[in-house]
Design a protein around this motif. Structure first.
Motif, short mmCIF file in Angstrom:
data_model
loop_
_atom_site.label_atom_id
_atom_site.label_comp_id
_atom_site.label_asym_id
_atom_site.label_seq_id
_atom_site.Cartn_x
_atom_site.Cartn_y
_atom_site.Cartn_z
N LEU A 237 6.63 82.66 -10.41
CA LEU A 237 6.83 81.46 -9.60
C LEU A 237 6.26 80.23 -10.29
O LEU A 237 6.87 79.15 -10.26
CB LEU A 237 6.18 81.65 -8.22
N GLY A 238 5.10 80.40 -10.91
CA GLY A 238 4.50 79.28 -11.63
C GLY A 238 5.33 78.86 -12.82
O GLY A 238 5.53 77.66 -13.07
N ALA A 239 5.81 79.84 -13.59
CA ALA A 239 6.63 79.53 -14.77
C ALA A 239 7.92 78.83 -14.38
O ALA A 239 8.44 77.99 -15.12
CB ALA A 239 6.93 80.82 -15.54
N LEU A 240 8.44 79.16 -13.19
CA LEU A 240 9.68 78.52 -12.71
C LEU A 240 9.41 77.18 -12.04
O LEU A 240 10.35 76.52 -11.58
CB LEU A 240 10.39 79.45 -11.71
N GLU A 241 8.10 76.80 -11.95
CA GLU A 241 7.69 75.56 -11.29
C GLU A 241 8.26 75.50 -9.88
O GLU A 241 8.86 74.50 -9.46
CB GLU A 241 8.12 74.35 -12.10
N HIS A 242 8.03 76.59 -9.16
CA HIS A 242 8.54 76.70 -7.80
C HIS A 242 7.58 75.98 -6.85
O HIS A 242 6.69 76.56 -6.26
CB HIS A 242 8.66 78.18 -7.43
N TRP A 243 7.82 74.67 -6.67
CA TRP A 243 6.92 73.82 -5.89
C TRP A 243 6.82 74.27 -4.44
O TRP A 243 5.77 74.11 -3.80
CB TRP A 243 7.40 72.37 -5.95
N GLU A 244 7.91 74.84 -3.91
CA GLU A 244 7.89 75.25 -2.51
C GLU A 244 6.87 76.34 -2.24
O GLU A 244 6.49 76.60 -1.09
CB GLU A 244 9.29 75.74 -2.09
N ALA A 245 6.42 77.03 -3.31
CA ALA A 245 5.48 78.13 -3.15
C ALA A 245 4.02 77.67 -3.14
O ALA A 245 3.11 78.48 -2.97
CB ALA A 245 5.68 79.16 -4.27
N LEU A 246 3.78 76.37 -3.31
CA LEU A 246 2.40 75.87 -3.39
C LEU A 246 1.57 76.24 -2.17
O LEU A 246 0.43 76.71 -2.29
CB LEU A 246 2.40 74.35 -3.57
N SER A 247 2.13 76.03 -0.99
CA SER A 247 1.35 76.30 0.23
C SER A 247 1.07 77.80 0.37
O SER A 247 -0.02 78.19 0.80
CB SER A 247 2.10 75.79 1.47
N VAL A 248 2.04 78.64 -0.02
CA VAL A 248 1.84 80.09 0.04
C VAL A 248 0.75 80.51 -0.95
O VAL A 248 -0.11 81.34 -0.63
CB VAL A 248 3.16 80.83 -0.25
N MET A 249 0.78 79.93 -2.14
CA MET A 249 -0.25 80.23 -3.14
C MET A 249 -1.63 79.84 -2.63
O MET A 249 -2.60 80.57 -2.83
CB MET A 249 0.05 79.48 -4.44
N GLY A 250 -1.71 78.70 -1.96
CA GLY A 250 -2.99 78.28 -1.40
C GLY A 250 -3.48 79.25 -0.35
O GLY A 250 -4.67 79.58 -0.29
N ASP A 251 -2.56 79.73 0.50
CA ASP A 251 -2.93 80.70 1.53
C ASP A 251 -3.44 81.99 0.88
O ASP A 251 -4.41 82.59 1.36
CB ASP A 251 -1.72 81.02 2.42
N VAL A 252 -2.78 82.44 -0.19
CA VAL A 252 -3.21 83.65 -0.90
C VAL A 252 -4.61 83.46 -1.45
O VAL A 252 -5.48 84.34 -1.35
CB VAL A 252 -2.22 84.00 -2.03
N ALA A 253 -4.87 82.30 -2.05
CA ALA A 253 -6.18 82.03 -2.66
C ALA A 253 -7.30 82.04 -1.63
O ALA A 253 -8.43 82.43 -1.92
CB ALA A 253 -6.15 80.68 -3.38
N ARG A 254 -7.01 81.64 -0.40
CA ARG A 254 -8.04 81.55 0.64
C ARG A 254 -8.21 82.83 1.45
O ARG A 254 -9.16 82.96 2.21
CB ARG A 254 -7.72 80.39 1.58
#
Length: 319
Positions: A237-254
């Motif tokens: 997702l990061g390599a594809l620069e999938h901006w829509e996944a930012l909030s999901v990534m933040g939720d995973v990190a927390r």
């Protein structure tokens, strides 16, 4: 390519292939149906489900008596050597690996638990490893034959340094290891035959790698296969620069219920996609005193601010 005539006969002949495998499959069925092995299979299932080893008597007895363990291994090897004598091209249905001169065969497996046999030839030196890995599992071993020396490693309560002590083992010795310890055999003085019972944690923490000489922590790797796949997915997702996944990534990190390596990968990907959001995420994690990522987040935040002052919230570049 030169192909042995006996193997050439088997090519494309399914009936011949099944015929070659029959002696091994019969031996496997005979082995599993024998009383002692059937009891071990049942005990291993209970152990894999979380029962203490002391409550799985066939297993605990096997791992405490070198004569009993030796007889178990001789019965197993005799049965399958006989099967291969009548069908030498048959494939023995046990997972195995060979690293250098050290061979390991998984005899029985149930869920999180495995009973394996390891052979180390006399004169084998295994002291070329620069690191030692502490995995989240418990392990019980018994030397059926042989003599060897090496070291036992244990991590301290903070898990950031490893302590070790020299050790020597001989026939009949038992080795008990927990999730904060490991053993390393470096010198095989007499050929070693080692029976090993291991059980991984239900939700394994990351395996931790330490420098063998200094005991300093070096790196970690996820002990959870599902978490590892999720780490790869985050990387994609990061390599594809999938901006829509930012909030999901933040939720995973927390989410403290998830694997720490998975959470940290989410932090990395957020930082790479949107540094401002990444710094806010680091700020929040650093303030969680009991969170395993609090200290790493605080350290990384400080390093980034020193290297890139424009990341300070409110600066023009960060905006």
């Amino acid at each position: 390519m030169r192909i042995h005539p006996a193997i050439r006969v088997l090519r494309g002949d399914r009936a011949a292939q099944r015929s070659v495998q029959e002696p091994v499959l019969k031996a496997l069925a005979q082995w599993h149906s024998s009383g002692p092995v059937a009891r071990l299979v049942e005990a291993l299932a209970n152990y894999a489900a979380g029962a203490p080893l002391s409550e799985c008597s066939p297993l605990s007895e096997l791992m405490q008596d070198s004569e009993l363990a030796g007889g178990f291994v001789r019965d197993w090897s005799g049965l399958f050597v006989g099967a291969l004598s009548s069908g030498p091209l048959g494939e023995v249905p046990f997972q195995s690996r060979l690293i250098g001169g050290v061979g390991t065969v998984s005899l029985l497996r149930s869920g999180r638990a495995t009973l394996a046999l390891t052979a180390m030839p006399r004169g084998e030196r295994l002291d070329d490893a620069n690191t030692v890995v502490i995995a989240d599992r418990e392990c019980h071993e018994i030397l059926i034959e042989g003599r060897a020396s090496g070291a036992v490693f244990r991590s301290d309560g903070q898990e950031d340094r490893l302590h070790w002590a020299k050790a020597a083992w001989r026939r009949g010795d038992q080795i008990a290891l927990g999730p904060r310890s490991a053993r390393l055999i470096t010198n095989v003085e007499q050929t070693v035959l080692l029976l090993q019972l291991s059980r991984t944690a239900q939700h394994p923490k990351a395996a931790r790698e330490f420098d063998r000489v200094t005991g300093q922590f070096q790196r970690s790797a996820s002990g959870d296969k599902l978490a590892s796949r999720k780490v790869m997915a985050l990387g994609v997702l990061g390599a594809l620069e999938h901006w829509e996944a930012l909030s999901v990534m933040g939720d995973v990190a927390r989410d403290t219920s998830l694997d720490d390596d998975l959470r940290w990968e989410a932090v990395r990907q957020v930082l790479a996609l949107d540094p401002a959001s990444g710094m806010q995420l680091l700020d929040g994690l650093a303030q969680r005193g009991e969170d395993a990522l609090a200290r790493p987040a605080e350290r990384l935040r400080g390093q980034l601010l020193r290297a890139y002052p424009q990341l300070v919230p409110g600066t023009r570049e960060a905006a």
